[in-house]
Design an enzyme around this catalytic site. Structure first.
Site, mmCIF file in Angstrom:
data_model
loop_
_atom_site.group_PDB
_atom_site.id
_atom_site.type_symbol
_atom_site.label_atom_id
_atom_site.label_comp_id
_atom_site.label_asym_id
_atom_site.label_seq_id
_atom_site.Cartn_x
_atom_site.Cartn_y
_atom_site.Cartn_z
ATOM 1 N N GLU A 1 1.125 -0.442 -5.099
ATOM 2 C CA GLU A 1 0.202 0.653 -5.360
ATOM 3 C C GLU A 1 1.054 1.924 -5.415
ATOM 4 O O GLU A 1 1.348 2.532 -4.384
ATOM 5 C CB GLU A 1 -0.859 0.769 -4.263
ATOM 6 N N ASP B 1 0.825 -1.203 0.000
ATOM 7 C CA ASP B 1 0.000 0.000 0.000
ATOM 8 C C ASP B 1 0.864 1.261 0.000
ATOM 9 O O ASP B 1 1.936 1.305 0.601
ATOM 10 C CB ASP B 1 -0.881 -0.019 1.256
#
Length: 713
Positions: free
Chosen positions: A450, A397
């Site tokens: 990401e 993330d």
């Protein structure tokens, strides 16, 4: 009372930094002197391994006892009387060190990638005695005690010994799996709030925050997923799931891991997905963070059950042939008092300077990637999930927030690197090391970033200057194409480049095309909610857009609810709106996703060269006025080809000419306007023939729809 040395009072007052120096057995003048601190005991005897009993003198009313063993043995039990009760117990301070010198050496240089086997709480048998070995890093602490169910949460009873550069350890005889515990720490500036174990393998359900001793040998390792399931040339269609809100039961109650194991894998397999990806399962205190602000990196959240239950869910997914990916958050952590922040009274896990150590957007703390112990903590954590739970990959993330020192910071509110730049050199090296270790130790696993900027070579090997990820989320594709599809068709010709632009960089990385949870929250509306027009057009637009996604180069990811056109935004506190499947238009979308997944999986041209420019050729790029695009997808063999034509206008186009590489029959493998999906059944009667010196198809293009055609063998 006997005159006592100063360190005796340090024991009594719970501030001794080296309790083994005073407590336990010590050779003095050819005698073995035993000192034991047992608050509330009125009498204590030492029983040696020959059965000889020595009554220890109570030298302080708080419970400090001293005495010499009769025959000089160093093996003994304590027999303590508390009121009318007599208890036989083992003395923690007679056991040898837990960490070896070699352990300390590897921990010091940060090269032990299985530190979860050493740190944390581990049930062990030492010298024939069962108990739990506790080890925690707190290099700036003055004193660390383990407190829990086994000692009345009294910090005086089990102070730990410090080893190496700040690893505190203690074997607590009689402690067992299931005991709750924390660490009581005195830092350089005084008492620190009770801390959960950074290496806890299990934890209490929020709002409680204690760690729980887990017997890892009782957690079965799930079976493996199919070999090669993460390979670039294999189909990868990911179903992204928030476990707490996929389905609920009763009075809006969570499904347990076991409940989910019975339903979720079969559902995802039936729809043709190859992977499931869970929003972070690491323990976290706040439901509304969706797991993205974790406090227990080594513990699957107890909201849905035990670690054994979590393992059962992974095993059930693998039994259905599904790979399991986890969202992983090494970029930041919350500053809850029981967590990692100011762990030993100093900035241990985080940077001390808030210009480096605090995310202003999220109010969270940033790991110090320049510190060996912290990098080792994170890399080992990544490997832990693959080692213990057979996880098949990690999606990392917020990578952009890690790469840039000035991420979301005003001018002057960040600290440049040693070269004066904005790149976070330590974070870059951490990510490279993370990927090297993952692929080196688990070659069938993968990683995905990401990463929302144009940082180069995110998914290229470290040895060639890349970050080493297996895949990168294509955030640009997501934003551009959603911008295009949200426009009324009459205006789409002005946004034509939103579709074309993605192919200019589509093969610069190994991309995953995400329609993720972030796109259906915070006022963005659901994916269906972005579609323009009347109800028929909205659903037709959605069918065309999903089909466009499956025909486009790149692996696929879809957040739960998108597969049946969830109308409202996702709400983590409630179940998805499964009742919508009772309506034909939503059931049609559901059927389309199943068939798109089947087509994608069974058609080599749609996945074998997903990440290779040799697998793509534009056929129609310049028909902005009609909102039409066409391209060929190619596989590894000459006839492994698939023509994809998308009509993003509400008009039917007949005798629409598209060049193809082969003469002969081309079968219409999928038409998103089929009545089965809720469409008008405009199409090509199942097949069309290419003729001419330059082979060409004469097609009927249904409105707001996509068609897929493959050459007959």
């Amino acid at each position: 009372m006997t005159h006592l040395p100063a360190e005796a009072y340090a024991i009594i007052e719970g501030r001794h930094s080296d309790p083994f120096h005073y407590l336990g057995p010590h050779k003095e003048n050819d005698r073995t002197v035993v000192r034991a601190f047992l608050p509330d005991a009125v009498k204590v005897e030492a029983v040696d391994d020959h059965g000889a009993t020595t009554t220890l003198e109570r030298v302080h009313q708080s419970g400090l006892f001293v005495g010499a063993l009769a025959n000089g043995s160093t093996k003994y039990q304590l027999r303590a009387k508390f009121g009318d009760h007599v208890v036989d117990l083992e003395d923690p301070y007679r056991f040898p060190p837990l960490l070896t010198d070699f352990d300390l050496y590897l921990l010091g240089e940060g090269t032990d990638q299985r530190i979860y086997d050493k740190l944390g709480a581990h049930p062990r048998v030492i010298d024939g005695i069962a108990g739990v070995a506790f080890v925690v890093l707190a290099p700036n602490a003055k004193r660390v005690s383990v407190v829990g169910d086994f000692n009345f949460w009294d910090s005086r009873r089990h102070p730990m010994r410090v080893r190496g550069v700040g690893y505190w350890e203690l074997f607590v005889p009689g402690a067992i799996a299931g005991n709750h515990y924390k660490f009581d720490i005195i830092g350089p500036h005084g008492q620190v709030p009770l801390k959960s174990d950074p290496f806890a393998f299990s934890a209490e359900v929020r709002p409680s925050t204690a760690s729980i001793v887990l017997d890892e040998t009782k957690v079965p390792r799930p079976r493996a997923a199919p070999d090669g399931i993460n390979a670039l040339g294999k189909p990868m269609s990911i179903y992204e799931v928030h476990l707490g809100s996929w389905r609920r039961k009763g009075a809006n109650e969570w499904l347990s891991y076991r409940d989910l194991a019975e339903t979720l894998p079969k559902y995802a397999k039936d729809l043709g997905f190859t992977h499931v990806e869970f929003l972070p399962v690491n323990e976290h205190p706040f439901d509304g963070s969706w797991g993205y602000q974790p406090t227990g990196m080594y513990a699957p959240t107890s909201r849905f059950g035990s670690p054994e239950d979590f393992a059962a869910l992974i095993d059930a997914c693998h039994a259905e042939g599904l790979a399991v990916l986890l969202d992983w958050v090494p970029g930041h952590f919350p500053d809850d008092p029981h967590g990692l922040g100011q762990f030993d009274g100093t900035a241990l896990y985080e940077h001390a300077n808030p210009l480096q150590g605090r995310h202003m957007d999220w109010g969270t703390l940033i790991y110090n990637y320049g510190r060996t112990e912290i990098v080792n903590f994170l890399v080992s954590n990544a490997l832990f999930w693959m080692d213990r739970y057979n996880i098949d990959g990690l999606r990392v993330d917020a990578v952009a927030s890690m790469l840039y020192l000035d991420y979301s910071r005003a001018e002057g509110a960040w600290i440049p690197n040693k070269y004066g730049g904005r790149e976070n050199i330590e974070a870059i090296e951490f990510l490279r090391r993370f990927n090297r270790e993952v692929f080196g130790k688990f070659p069938n696993a993968t990683t995905a970033a990401e990463e929302s900027t144009s940082w180069p070579q995110v998914s290229r090997p470290v040895e060639f200057g890349g970050l080493g990820f297996g895949y990168k989320w294509n955030m640009g594709w997501m934003h551009d194409t959603l911008n295009y599809i949200s426009k009324d068709p009459i205006y789409r010709k002005y946004q034509h480049n939103d579709i074309l632009f993605g192919l200019q960089y589509a093969f610069s990385e190994n991309f995953i095309l995400p329609l993720s949870h972030d796109e259906v929250v915070h006022g963005k509306r659901s994916i269906l909610g972005r579609m323009p027009g009347d109800d028929w057009q909205r659903f037709a637009n959605l069918r065309a857009y999903y089909s466009f996604m499956y025909g486009h180069p790149g692996k696929k990811l879809m957040f739960m609810g998108c597969e049946f056109a969830q109308e409202r935004e996702w709400n983590h506190d409630h179940s998805l709106d499964w009742h919508l499947l009772e309506q034909e238009k939503h059931a049609g979308i559901h059927s389309l996703i199943r068939d798109l997944n089947t087509l994608y999986r069974d058609t080599p041209a749609l996945h074998e060269l997903d990440c290779d420019p040799a697998g793509f050729e534009w056929m129609v790029t310049d028909d902005a006025n009609n909102n039409v695009f066409a391209w060929i997808r190619k596989g590894n063999t000459p006839r492994a080809q698939c023509l994809v034509v998308v009509n993003f206008s509400p008009n039917v186009y007949r005798d629409y000419r598209v060049r193809v590489p082969f003469t002969g029959k081309w079968r219409e493998a999928l038409n998103s306007d089929a009545a089965h999906y809720g469409g008008g059944n405009v199409g090509n009667s199942g097949e069309v023939t290419a003729t001419g010196l330059v082979p060409e198809l004469s097609l009927t293009l249904p409105p707001l729809a996509a068609i897929f055609l493959v050459p007959e063998a």
